[in-house]
Scaffold this motif. Structure first.
Motif, PDB file in Angstrom:
ATOM      1  N   ARG A  44      -9.980  -2.386  -6.326  1.00  0.00           N
ATOM      2  CA  ARG A  44      -9.879  -2.916  -4.971  1.00  0.00           C
ATOM      3  C   ARG A  44      -9.515  -1.849  -3.945  1.00  0.00           C
ATOM      4  NH1 ARG A  44      -6.015  -5.503  -8.147  1.00  0.00           N
ATOM      5  NH2 ARG A  44      -3.836  -4.962  -7.790  1.00  0.00           N
ATOM      6  N   SER A  45      -9.633  -0.580  -4.354  1.00  0.00           N
ATOM      7  CA  SER A  45      -9.488   0.560  -3.439  1.00  0.00           C
ATOM      8  C   SER A  45      -8.165   0.559  -2.681  1.00  0.00           C
ATOM      9  CB  SER A  45     -10.666   0.586  -2.453  1.00  0.00           C
ATOM     10  OG  SER A  45     -11.895   0.669  -3.141  1.00  0.00           O
ATOM     11  N   THR A  46      -7.068   0.356  -3.380  1.00  0.00           N
ATOM     12  CA  THR A  46      -5.745   0.403  -2.768  1.00  0.00           C
ATOM     13  C   THR A  46      -4.825   1.299  -3.585  1.00  0.00           C
ATOM     14  OG1 THR A  46      -4.971  -1.552  -3.992  1.00  0.00           O
ATOM     15  CG2 THR A  46      -5.969  -1.938  -1.832  1.00  0.00           C
ATOM     16  N   ARG A  47      -3.704   1.642  -2.982  1.00  0.00           N
ATOM     17  CA  ARG A  47      -2.675   2.428  -3.647  1.00  0.00           C
ATOM     18  C   ARG A  47      -1.351   1.671  -3.595  1.00  0.00           C
ATOM     19  NH1 ARG A  47      -3.938   7.949  -4.321  1.00  0.00           N
ATOM     20  NH2 ARG A  47      -5.959   8.510  -3.437  1.00  0.00           N
ATOM     21  N   GLU A  75       0.815  -1.190   0.000  1.00  0.00           N
ATOM     22  CA  GLU A  75       0.000   0.000   0.000  1.00  0.00           C
ATOM     23  C   GLU A  75       0.857   1.251   0.000  1.00  0.00           C
ATOM     24  OE1 GLU A  75      -2.976  -0.033   2.927  1.00  0.00           O
ATOM     25  OE2 GLU A  75      -4.093  -1.635   1.996  1.00  0.00           O
ATOM     26  N   GLU A 126      -3.021   3.803  -8.454  1.00  0.00           N
ATOM     27  CA  GLU A 126      -4.267   3.506  -7.751  1.00  0.00           C
ATOM     28  C   GLU A 126      -4.872   2.253  -8.365  1.00  0.00           C
ATOM     29  OE1 GLU A 126      -6.923   6.797  -7.932  1.00  0.00           O
ATOM     30  OE2 GLU A 126      -5.437   8.244  -7.210  1.00  0.00           O
ATOM     31  N   GLY A 172      -8.233   1.022  -8.457  1.00  0.00           N
ATOM     32  CA  GLY A 172      -9.603   1.407  -8.126  1.00  0.00           C
ATOM     33  C   GLY A 172     -10.537   0.238  -7.929  1.00  0.00           C
TER      34      GLY A 172
END
Length: 373
Positions: free
Chosen positions: A75-78, A3, A71, A73
């Motif tokens: 899986r909403s992670t960075r 992350e 990003e 998107g």
């Protein structure tokens, strides 16, 4: 890539992408390839003369390093990694796993702090090589490349990268070449598939997560490798020693030129990635989350469906198993990935699958655009 350094994911799911499968992986705690578990196999022992450059000083940092932030998107992670500038117009060489699954990519040129959005031109999944373009970039100072065939055992080297994904000035570490022609087997924890990277340069420079895609420099400041795999705390001759691995620059540049020329192959994908819209896992009687055996003994078990995708409208459901694509047998998620790499957004493919009752179906599905593999 986690992350912050290199990538975290959704506990082992693989998001199928048609030309590519956007991996939904467990990316925390990766020890090899910044997010892949791996094994190292040494090449047959050969007599290598000692380096005549062993007493020279490491070069230190040189121009052409790019901090990469992504990003994911879906899986909403960075995530974060490193890249190497190939030319003044913003072409950047990096590892494929640095941009894998990215829905947005940004690159910061560390020489001047300028930040750009980026697009993926192409990638070689099996070779862990990718090329991205910084949109609107011009008059940048690229890195200088050397001849990796001239690297010798004992050569002093400098590794430069975005350690920890912290951004800012790159971290610079030094070491020596400890072995040549090494084989690294990297396993994707999401589906158990593996890739073997051959002829790797091994060093004792302390490469860390986030450094992937960054340059390995000789004493003249030329790029002779792309940092790709690190195994912190690996025991060699002494307790606590460290091994890092780099793709030789000649091989990385050869793939980069092929991507620049738009020449697709069995291993190189060019352009946008197609998406099927499912998450899959390996099939087996002990598949996580299942109380009963799956309806097929091999294939790609569907662990989830993205709402509103072609897969959902085609009738594919969680718990069913994909066993074929365009009449080609699928025995694992990794096989499905390799087959899907040949297709692009807009293509229609025939998916063979088995439902929960063991009945077989063949369904046409129109592939849409998704993130890179």
């Amino acid at each position: 890539m986690n992350e912050t350094p290199e990538r975290r994911g959704c506990g082992g799911c693989l998001l199928i992408l048609a030309v590519v499968i956007a991996v939904v992986a467990v990316l925390a705690g990766r020890s090899l390839l910044d997010g892949r578990s791996g094994q190292v196999q040494s090449a047959p022992e050969t007599v290598i003369p000692p380096s005549t450059r062993s007493t020279e000083k490491p070069s230190g940092r040189r121009p052409g390093v790019v901090n990469i932030d992504t990003e994911q998107g879906l899986r909403s992670t960075r995530a974060a990694g490193t890249g190497i500038l190939l030319d003044a117009s913003g072409l950047v060489l990096t590892n494929n796993h640095v941009i894998q699954g990215a829905t947005a990519i940004r690159g910061t040129v560390t020489d001047n702090g300028r930040r750009f959005t980026a697009e993926v031109l192409g990638y070689d999944k099996s070779g862990d090589i990718a090329v991205i373009r910084l949109r609107g970039a011009a008059r940048l100072k690229p890195a200088a490349f050397g001849d990796s065939t001239r690297v010798q055992l004992g050569d002093p080297v400098t590794a430069v990268g975005n350690e920890g994904g912290k951004g800012g000035d790159p971290k610079v570490v030094t070491g020596k070449v400890t072995a040549l022609d090494q084989q690294v087997t990297a396993t994707d924890q999401s589906d158990g598939s593996s890739e073997r990277l051959a002829a790797m340069i091994e060093t004792d420079a302390p490469i860390r997560p986030g450094d992937s895609g960054g340059p390995l420099l000789n004493t003249s400041g030329q790029v002779i490798g792309m940092n790709t795999a690190a195994s912190a705390g690996y025991t060699m001759k002494m307790e606590g020693t460290h091994r890092g691995y780099a793709i030789p620059s000649n091989r990385a540049l050869s793939v980069a030129r092929q991507i620049q020329q738009g020449r697709a192959s069995d291993t190189v994908h060019i352009g946008p990635t197609a998406m099927l819209g499912v998450q899959v896992r390996s099939v087996g009687p002990r598949t996580p989350g299942r109380r009963t055996p799956p309806p097929a003994t091999s294939g790609a078990l569907i662990a989830g469906i993205l709402p509103g995708t072609a897969a959902e409208s085609a009738g594919l459901r969680k718990g069913t198993v994909i066993i074929a694509l365009n009449d080609q047998h699928v025995d694992s998620p990794g096989t499905l990935t390799n087959i899907l790499l040949r297709y692009h957004p807009g293509d229609t493919v025939r998916i063979g699958w088995v439902d929960l009752d063991g009945r077989r179906f063949t369904t046409p599905i129109h592939l849409t655009e998704g993130p890179p593999q």
